[in-house]
Scaffold this active site. Sequence first.
Site, PDB file in Angstrom:
ATOM      1  N   HIS A  17       2.788  11.338   1.514  1.00 36.82           N
ATOM      2  CA  HIS A  17       1.915  10.766   0.478  1.00 36.82           C
ATOM      3  C   HIS A  17       2.130  11.483  -0.858  1.00 36.82           C
ATOM      4  CE1 HIS A  17      -0.853   9.858   4.085  1.00 36.82           C
ATOM      5  NE2 HIS A  17      -0.481   8.683   3.635  1.00 36.82           N
ATOM      6  N   LYS A  41     -10.904   2.094  11.329  1.00 33.73           N
ATOM      7  CA  LYS A  41     -10.432   3.414  11.762  1.00 33.73           C
ATOM      8  C   LYS A  41     -11.613   4.378  11.904  1.00 33.73           C
ATOM      9  CE  LYS A  41      -5.688   3.293  10.058  1.00 33.73           C
ATOM     10  NZ  LYS A  41      -4.673   3.891   9.183  1.00 33.73           N
ATOM     11  N   ARG A  89       7.702   3.270   4.693  1.00 37.45           N
ATOM     12  CA  ARG A  89       8.459   4.277   5.434  1.00 37.45           C
ATOM     13  C   ARG A  89       9.617   3.646   6.192  1.00 37.45           C
ATOM     14  NH1 ARG A  89       3.719   6.402   8.837  1.00 37.45           N
ATOM     15  NH2 ARG A  89       3.297   4.190   8.571  1.00 37.45           N
ATOM     16  N   SER A 131      -0.175  10.290   9.414  1.00 37.73           N
ATOM     17  CA  SER A 131      -1.376  11.122   9.547  1.00 37.73           C
ATOM     18  C   SER A 131      -1.814  11.235  11.002  1.00 37.73           C
ATOM     19  CB  SER A 131      -2.511  10.539   8.710  1.00 37.73           C
ATOM     20  OG  SER A 131      -2.110  10.450   7.371  1.00 37.73           O
TER      21      SER A 131
HETATM   22  N1  COA Z   1       4.063   9.262   4.047  1.00 36.36           N
HETATM   23  C1  COA Z   1       3.535   9.527   5.240  1.00 36.36           C
HETATM   24  N2  COA Z   1       2.705   8.682   5.880  1.00 36.36           N
HETATM   25  C2  COA Z   1       2.412   7.529   5.270  1.00 36.36           C
HETATM   26  C3  COA Z   1       2.933   7.196   4.020  1.00 36.36           C
HETATM   27  C4  COA Z   1       3.786   8.123   3.394  1.00 36.36           C
HETATM   28  N3  COA Z   1       4.316   7.882   2.216  1.00 36.36           N
HETATM   29  N4  COA Z   1       2.454   5.987   3.676  1.00 36.36           N
HETATM   30  C5  COA Z   1       1.674   5.587   4.676  1.00 36.36           C
HETATM   31  N5  COA Z   1       1.641   6.514   5.647  1.00 36.36           N
HETATM   32  C6  COA Z   1       0.957   6.437   6.925  1.00 36.36           C
HETATM   33  C7  COA Z   1      -0.415   7.001   6.911  1.00 36.36           C
HETATM   34  O1  COA Z   1      -0.399   8.375   7.205  1.00 36.36           O
HETATM   35  C8  COA Z   1      -1.078   6.187   7.988  1.00 36.36           C
HETATM   36  O2  COA Z   1      -0.792   6.767   9.221  1.00 36.36           O
HETATM   37  P1  COA Z   1      -1.760   6.592  10.486  1.00 36.36           P
HETATM   38  O3  COA Z   1      -2.082   5.166  10.631  1.00 36.36           O
HETATM   39  O4  COA Z   1      -0.936   7.174  11.548  1.00 36.36           O
HETATM   40  O5  COA Z   1      -2.975   7.422  10.203  1.00 36.36           O
HETATM   41  C9  COA Z   1      -0.358   4.836   7.935  1.00 36.36           C
HETATM   42  O6  COA Z   1       0.811   5.083   7.224  1.00 36.36           O
HETATM   43  C10 COA Z   1      -1.064   3.744   7.178  1.00 36.36           C
HETATM   44  O7  COA Z   1      -1.993   4.316   6.405  1.00 36.36           O
HETATM   45  P2  COA Z   1      -2.543   3.959   5.005  1.00 36.36           P
HETATM   46  O8  COA Z   1      -1.485   3.862   3.988  1.00 36.36           O
HETATM   47  O9  COA Z   1      -3.574   4.955   4.746  1.00 36.36           O
HETATM   48  O10 COA Z   1      -3.072   2.508   5.212  1.00 36.36           O
HETATM   49  P3  COA Z   1      -4.338   2.001   5.951  1.00 36.36           P
HETATM   50  O11 COA Z   1      -3.854   0.916   6.832  1.00 36.36           O
HETATM   51  O12 COA Z   1      -5.166   3.049   6.563  1.00 36.36           O
HETATM   52  O13 COA Z   1      -5.169   1.407   4.749  1.00 36.36           O
HETATM   53  C11 COA Z   1      -5.578   0.070   2.769  1.00 36.36           C
HETATM   54  C12 COA Z   1      -4.608   0.508   3.844  1.00 36.36           C
HETATM   55  C13 COA Z   1      -6.601   1.102   2.437  1.00 36.36           C
HETATM   56  C14 COA Z   1      -4.752  -0.200   1.529  1.00 36.36           C
HETATM   57  C15 COA Z   1      -6.220  -1.246   3.216  1.00 36.36           C
HETATM   58  O14 COA Z   1      -6.802  -1.072   4.489  1.00 36.36           O
HETATM   59  C16 COA Z   1      -7.272  -1.739   2.249  1.00 36.36           C
HETATM   60  O15 COA Z   1      -6.969  -2.219   1.186  1.00 36.36           O
HETATM   61  N6  COA Z   1      -8.564  -1.627   2.635  1.00 36.36           N
HETATM   62  C17 COA Z   1      -9.688  -2.114   1.831  1.00 36.36           C
HETATM   63  C18 COA Z   1     -10.276  -3.391   2.425  1.00 36.36           C
HETATM   64  C19 COA Z   1      -9.516  -4.590   1.952  1.00 36.36           C
HETATM   65  O16 COA Z   1      -9.356  -4.857   0.778  1.00 36.36           O
HETATM   66  N7  COA Z   1      -9.061  -5.399   2.934  1.00 36.36           N
HETATM   67  C20 COA Z   1      -8.332  -6.598   2.688  1.00 36.36           C
HETATM   68  C21 COA Z   1      -6.895  -6.295   2.409  1.00 36.36           C
HETATM   69  S1  COA Z   1      -6.030  -7.718   1.966  1.00 36.36           S
END
Ligand code: COA
Length: 165
Positions: A17, A41, A89, A131
Site C-alpha cells: 500500500h 469484513k 497486484r 493484509s
Molecule cells: N499491496 C498489498 N496488498 C494490497 C494492495 C497493495 N498495493 N492493494 C490491495 N491489497 C490487498 C489488501 O491488503 C487486501 O487484502 P486482504 O483482503 O487479504 O485483507 C485486498 O488487497 C483488498 O483490499 P482493499 O484494497 O482494502 O479492498 P477492499 O475490498 O477491502 O475494499 C473498497 C475496497 C473500500 C474500495 C470498497 O469495498 C468500497 O468502495 N467500499 C465502500 C462501499 C461501496 O461504495 N460499495 C460499492 C462499491 S461499487
Amino acid sequence: MTLALYPGSFDPITNGHINIIQRGLNIFDKLVVAVAINVRKTPLFSAQERMDMIREAVGSDRVEVDCFEGLLVDYAIKKQSNVVLRGLRAVSDFEFEFQLAHMNRRLGAENKNGLDTVFMMTGEEHFYVSSSLVREISSFGGNVSGFIPKSVESRLLEKFKNDKN
Ligand code: COA
C-alpha cells in the site's frame, strides 16, 4: 489541484500500500487515504488503529488519512474528488476491480464530475502481499518484517500477545 482518494480496508497497511501511496504522490497533488468501514469484513484493527498506523507509516503533508462508512461515491462528493486510486497486484485482482470501477463510474455519473478509477501496478516486490496473509502469518508467530512497516509489526505483536493472554 488534483485530489485522489485511495480507499481500502488497510487492516493493516502493508509496504505494498505504501508503495502505491508514494507513487500516487508523483501523479496527484494530494491523496486521501480512506479507511473503509467494510460491512463484509471483520477487521482485526479498529478504524482508529488503522488510521493511526497509516499516519505513522506515511508522514507527508500531501496525505490526509480519514475513514468513511457507506458508499465511496458519496464520500467522493464530500471530499470533492472525482478520482479513485487503486493498486492492482495480479490478474486475480482485475475482475473485482473492473466491476468496482465500472459500478463507481455508473453511480458517480449522477454527480457533476463523475468518479473515475486510476490503476497502478503494485511494485513487483509486493504483488504477493496481502493484509490477511500478514495477519495470519503474524498470528502464528511468523516473520512479517519485510512486508509491513516496523510500527505495524509492533502493533501486530502486541495484538496477538494480548489475544494469547
Ligand atoms: N499491496 C498489498 N496488498 C494490497 C494492495 C497493495 N498495493 N492493494 C490491495 N491489497 C490487498 C489488501 O491488503 C487486501 O487484502 P486482504 O483482503 O487479504 O485483507 C485486498 O488487497 C483488498 O483490499 P482493499 O484494497 O482494502 O479492498 P477492499 O475490498 O477491502 O475494499 C473498497 C475496497 C473500500 C474500495 C470498497 O469495498 C468500497 O468502495 N467500499 C465502500 C462501499 C461501496 O461504495 N460499495 C460499492 C462499491 S461499487
